[in-house]
Design an enzyme around this catalytic site. Structure first.
Site, mmCIF file in Angstrom:
data_model
loop_
_atom_site.group_PDB
_atom_site.id
_atom_site.type_symbol
_atom_site.label_atom_id
_atom_site.label_comp_id
_atom_site.label_asym_id
_atom_site.label_seq_id
_atom_site.Cartn_x
_atom_site.Cartn_y
_atom_site.Cartn_z
ATOM 1 N N ARG A 51 0.838 -1.204 0.000
ATOM 2 C CA ARG A 51 0.000 0.000 0.000
ATOM 3 C C ARG A 51 0.871 1.251 0.000
ATOM 4 O O ARG A 51 1.592 1.500 0.972
ATOM 5 C CB ARG A 51 -0.901 0.039 1.246
ATOM 6 C CG ARG A 51 -1.834 -1.144 1.388
ATOM 7 C CD ARG A 51 -3.094 -1.007 0.528
ATOM 8 N NE ARG A 51 -3.748 -2.300 0.368
ATOM 9 C CZ ARG A 51 -4.727 -2.770 1.154
ATOM 10 N NH1 ARG A 51 -5.177 -2.039 2.140
ATOM 11 N NH2 ARG A 51 -5.271 -3.954 0.940
ATOM 12 N N GLU B 18 0.530 4.229 0.715
ATOM 13 C CA GLU B 18 -0.143 5.307 1.436
ATOM 14 C C GLU B 18 0.850 5.972 2.377
ATOM 15 O O GLU B 18 1.461 5.308 3.212
ATOM 16 C CB GLU B 18 -1.339 4.753 2.212
ATOM 17 C CG GLU B 18 -2.503 4.418 1.298
ATOM 18 C CD GLU B 18 -3.480 3.430 1.932
ATOM 19 O OE1 GLU B 18 -3.311 3.107 3.124
ATOM 20 O OE2 GLU B 18 -4.385 2.970 1.208
ATOM 21 N N ARG C 94 -0.999 1.850 13.035
ATOM 22 C CA ARG C 94 -1.597 0.632 12.472
ATOM 23 C C ARG C 94 -1.442 0.506 10.962
ATOM 24 O O ARG C 94 -2.095 -0.315 10.344
ATOM 25 C CB ARG C 94 -3.075 0.525 12.869
ATOM 26 C CG ARG C 94 -3.908 1.672 12.367
ATOM 27 C CD ARG C 94 -5.326 1.612 12.942
ATOM 28 N NE ARG C 94 -6.158 2.531 12.179
ATOM 29 C CZ ARG C 94 -7.327 2.202 11.629
ATOM 30 N NH1 ARG C 94 -7.823 1.007 11.769
ATOM 31 N NH2 ARG C 94 -8.009 3.084 10.958
ATOM 32 N N HIS C 95 -0.586 1.304 10.360
ATOM 33 C CA HIS C 95 -0.365 1.204 8.915
ATOM 34 C C HIS C 95 1.084 0.885 8.579
ATOM 35 O O HIS C 95 2.002 1.418 9.177
ATOM 36 C CB HIS C 95 -0.755 2.521 8.234
ATOM 37 C CG HIS C 95 -2.237 2.732 8.162
ATOM 38 N ND1 HIS C 95 -2.916 3.516 9.054
ATOM 39 C CD2 HIS C 95 -3.164 2.217 7.311
ATOM 40 C CE1 HIS C 95 -4.217 3.499 8.753
ATOM 41 N NE2 HIS C 95 -4.391 2.716 7.705
ATOM 42 N N GLU D 219 -10.424 -2.483 13.179
ATOM 43 C CA GLU D 219 -10.792 -3.364 12.089
ATOM 44 C C GLU D 219 -9.625 -4.279 11.740
ATOM 45 O O GLU D 219 -8.497 -3.829 11.602
ATOM 46 C CB GLU D 219 -11.178 -2.503 10.872
ATOM 47 C CG GLU D 219 -11.637 -3.294 9.676
ATOM 48 C CD GLU D 219 -10.696 -3.157 8.515
ATOM 49 O OE1 GLU D 219 -10.397 -2.047 8.093
ATOM 50 O OE2 GLU D 219 -10.214 -4.220 8.031
ATOM 51 N N SER E 34 -11.951 -7.149 6.350
ATOM 52 C CA SER E 34 -12.984 -6.530 5.559
ATOM 53 C C SER E 34 -13.367 -7.551 4.493
ATOM 54 O O SER E 34 -12.492 -8.182 3.906
ATOM 55 C CB SER E 34 -12.413 -5.257 4.921
ATOM 56 O OG SER E 34 -13.443 -4.407 4.554
ATOM 57 N N ARG F 140 -2.091 -7.105 12.215
ATOM 58 C CA ARG F 140 -3.132 -6.489 13.046
ATOM 59 C C ARG F 140 -3.714 -7.479 14.038
ATOM 60 O O ARG F 140 -3.959 -7.149 15.191
ATOM 61 C CB ARG F 140 -4.249 -5.918 12.171
ATOM 62 C CG ARG F 140 -3.861 -4.605 11.564
ATOM 63 C CD ARG F 140 -5.095 -3.776 11.230
ATOM 64 N NE ARG F 140 -4.655 -2.601 10.491
ATOM 65 C CZ ARG F 140 -5.459 -1.775 9.837
ATOM 66 N NH1 ARG F 140 -6.758 -2.009 9.823
ATOM 67 N NH2 ARG F 140 -4.978 -0.728 9.213
#
Lengths: 551, 551
Positions: A320, A322, A328-329, A474, A477, A525
């Site tokens: 990712r 981002e 948490r990333h 979360e 998903s 996670r």
């Protein structure tokens, strides 16, 4: 084969040809190389002789670099199994975590293997342990790797500084396998201490700052420093346990699914186009063109369903791009993904995911108690709670979750989606009301989900999709997917995706695809939240974020 | 939280403020959206009503798109289990592989599920099967997915066209779950036929060329065409079996290792520098800088050993930016890697790798017989042979392997290394002499190995390294590694690698690292060579090479 042809004629009339000259140069080069080799060989043999200790004669000293010279097949003992071997002579390879001389006659060593440690001692004796040996032993650097020959003895009182407290090793022989060639950035003992509970729980990045007013019983090593020296940090009993638990999660995931007819697939991470949802993807130089790193195995696993594999899972890296540095990333993490055909209702998928997660939770609790306790010594946390009774896992609809927050004072208007803080708050409220750290939110609004999500058959503003939560965050998903190509293309256009840009994916559905659904978990996670590590980097062996690509 | 503040005063003296106007616009927008939603909802309901069949009333027709509307929990039957259920009524979801009308009164369907197929038939009857139903059934496209309600009946004679040959399904009800929205590029039946044995075995890329003189019992579909339409190609019983076997290899790999104290690790594929050996690496745009894709987990798994994990394995993608389009190279493949600490001799590692591979071979043979036979119907091959007796796996030194080739007529001079053709020839010679398709070559010259390889203690021109072979092709490369930082840096410089360019890696050894070794297998190579598929792309779900990034 060209190699087996005889060499061409080398000398013609009028002197040596070019090829003959070349050959002579080659031969000289070869001779030179051979001489170099011989010299090297001799040098190495001398080095070896100098370093070597005679196993039979000497009872201490460094071992040769390359131990593959004989194979007496003497088993090495596991520290954690020594309580039952009192009186026996054992051979142990271990790290010296710390060493301490007591007067001139004794040296204590704290020996460490993975999650365990034991006390060893050398006592000056006329026959076996000389003054020289004691001096040499006390001079070994912390974190040296040694081979210890000793006797297992009962201790008079429990050794508090070791995890194996009822026995110790009386050393007869001590050899150095690997020493240190640099200063340690911090001691492994310090690195295993708990963090100061008076610091903000959700700001672990700042751990150890303001060292002046820190309590010495707490570790003062910054997470940043730990990650820069990750190889040392990973040696703590805590980290040894964390990554054993990480490995166990993968095991329980696969076990649950393969018992239910799933097969493991491996889909390519190199993709021809940057697709799927809005999330940013990394671009790769691919020969004269470009490729992109898969941000999930979503497209591939759906294509596997269209290819009749029926039930598939994948454990693989997910990328990712981002630029976010939250707790948490990460830019690269491990996705545990599954996809399956549906017979009657998408809850078949949701229930499979739920059963799989519960098998992970109970697997860890029932088979990894010691590792969980080891972690809790450094990261104190309430045991993770989930519902195991016949009432089943708590499943709330998105609307019911909204109601809980509204009841708590959040205005309904802003609740089209949850912020991270609202999710966290919801976790607290649910824990209070239902006494569970684990729950599912079902029936998300269609607007919040990617184009491939199946709308609810009764209310097209809702979708057949769900998120799973642990301690208010979360972790999964998932959804039923659209398997009809016309509806899929329509939804793509609605979300601003050109169906032609994803032709191989859309084509898979044009050739007939069964109804199906799935989901994806972030491995780190699950690990972080089960153990309450508070920062996802602690759940990754060598974490990657926008600022970190090493080690 | 800002969200819970009461709304600010909206109207002041002198008329509506900007914020009030905004709010009104927002409300209008909301209303419009609500109306759109309602219209959509109605449209969807109409579509559904039009498509839906009444399960109780109608006995044929298309089912609604989204079947998550009720959940009667009727189990679906597995075709391969029907031989024992004669006389029972069953519900089956399957593909129609082919269909054929016989006169006006009968329709035969060949139904397929993964590696199995069965015959189903509809017979015109006054009460149940109408003319209309027969017509509708015979019009269903090949590869449609249907739900069949029928009775299992014994057949008078074996059905040759189906894998389940002793029973068939007498259809009572037939529903369409998913039809086709495009023409099939080829039929799955044709794609499952064997290749022409008269074509060159090592040139499978040309399969099906010269279609004019092809025998209709052989498949004429080019590998290129298959890969372009991989989702259809993967539906063949052959491919269903191949990827079940691929999944099984991973399972046996992990099982063998976890029983021996290994844990699974996940190392990052994004790296800060392009390192390791000479092989080319892919460059990735990483925010404002660059990253590189790991060409193996080599560095990370060695660092895991320096971090005391003792025994680790990893299953993950490996990236090679080599512009080669051979039958055995891909730009992305699955690496099965392991690394372990050594107690006495590097053969501990070699034997662990050997034991692991043999557990894979026997696991496949003993538990996946049916899948292997399914593959052999399309790709005929001798069963893979390996030594299982007390004599153990054949281990030759590099020198002994050279001698075998020299005996066969290859001049010794050229044999500093083996060409691919020589390796293949060696495989043939060894099979003849030792009757095994699997063997190890040990003690490779140091010159041929990467900088991190441990030299032989007796002869520094040789190394403690080995390759493993299946049917004359290399599937595994491994060695003892240098764990001493000084020797490591020296070897790096000799091979032209600057130790500073790999600082985190070298530092790991400066902090003390036990002797260790390991190896890496290519998953697809093991699968290809065990089954003799002749092209590695057939062993990869969605293969990647310099010319292929899709599907």
């Amino acid at each position: 084969m060209a190699d087996s042809q005889p060499p061409a004629q080398e000398v013609e009339d009028g002197g040596p040809t070019k090829s003959a000259l070349k050959k002579a140069a080659k031969a000289a080069e070869k001779e030179k190389k051979a001489a170099e080799k011989a010299a090297k060989q001799q040098e190495l043999a001398q080095q070896r002789a100098a370093a070597e200790v005679d196993f039979a004669q000497d009872n201490y000293g460094p071992l040769p670099l390359n131990q593959s010279q004989s194979r007496p097949r003497i088993p090495r003992a596991d520290i954690s199994h020594l309580s039952n071997r009192v009186g026996e002579n054992v051979l142990i390879r271990a790290r010296i975590q710390t060493s301490r001389a007591q007067g001139a006659k004794m040296v204590f060593l704290n020996l460490r293997q993975k999650t365990d440690s034991i006390q060893a001692l050398l006592v000056l004796t006329s026959e076996k342990i000389s003054k020289q040996m004691l001096k040499w032993a006390s001079g070994l650097a912390d974190e040296s790797i040694v081979l210890v020959d000793g006797t297992v003895e009962k201790t008079n009182e429990p050794i508090k500084s070791a995890t194996v407290s009822d026995v110790e090793i009386h050393v007869n022989k001590l050899y150095l396998i690997a020493g240190l060639d640099a200063r340690l950035p911090f001691s492994v003992e310090d690195a295993a201490r708990p963090l100061d509970p008076n610091r903000a729980e959700d700001a672990p990045e700042t751990e150890g700052q303001d060292a002046k007013d820190a309590n010495p019983q707490y570790s003062r090593i910054l997470l940043e420093t730990r990650l820069n020296n990750r190889v040392i940090d990973l040696r703590t009993t805590t980290n040894q346990a964390i990554f054993r638990l990480q490995s166990a999660i993968g095991h329980f995931f696969r076990q649950y699914l393969s018992e239910r007819g799933f097969i493991e697939i491996h889909s390519p991470k190199l993709q021809g186009s940057a697709t799927e949802s809005g999330a940013s993807v990394f671009k790769v130089s691919y020969f004269k063109g470009a490729a992109f790193l898969a941000q999930s195995p979503q497209l591939a696993k759906q294509m596997a369903i269209a290819a009749d594999f029926e039930r598939v899972y994948e454990i693989g890296p997910v990328f990712r791009a981002e630029d976010s540095n939250t707790h948490r990333h990460m830019t690269e993490f491990m996705g545990l993904d599954l996809e399956m055909a549906i017979e009657e209702h998408y809850h078949e998928v949701m229930e499979t995911l739920d059963g799989m997660l519960k098998s992970i939770f109970s697997g860890l609790r029932d088979h990894y108690k010691k590792d969980i306790e080891t972690v809790q010594r450094q990261y104190p946390a309430d045991d993770f709670k989930w519902r195991e009774g016949p009432e089943g896992t708590l499943v709330l609809s998105f609307r019911e979750a909204v109601d809980i927050l509204v009841e708590d004072g959040v205005p309904r208007e802003g609740l089209d989606d949850f912020t991270t803080a609202q999710e966290k708050r919801l976790g607290v409220l649910i824990k209070k009301k239902y006494d569970t750290d684990y729950y599912i939110i079902d029936k998300f609004p269609m607007e919040l989900r990617p184009f491939y999500t199946m709308p609810d058959p009764e209310d097209p503003t809702l979708s057949n999709s769900y998120d799973f939560f642990m301690r208010g965050e979360e972790i999964l998903s998932g959804a039923q997917r659209i398997h009809d190509p016309k509806v899929l293309c329509e939804k793509m256009r609605e979300k601003g995706v050109d169906p032609d840009s994803m032709k191989p994916y859309v084509d898979a559905f044009r050739m007939g695809c069964p109804p199906h659904g799935g989901g994806g978990i972030g491995l780190e996670r699950v690990l972080m939240l089960f153990l309450k590590l508070n920062n996802i980097r602690r759940a990754s062996l060598f974490p990657r974020d926008p600022k970190r690509l090493e080690p």
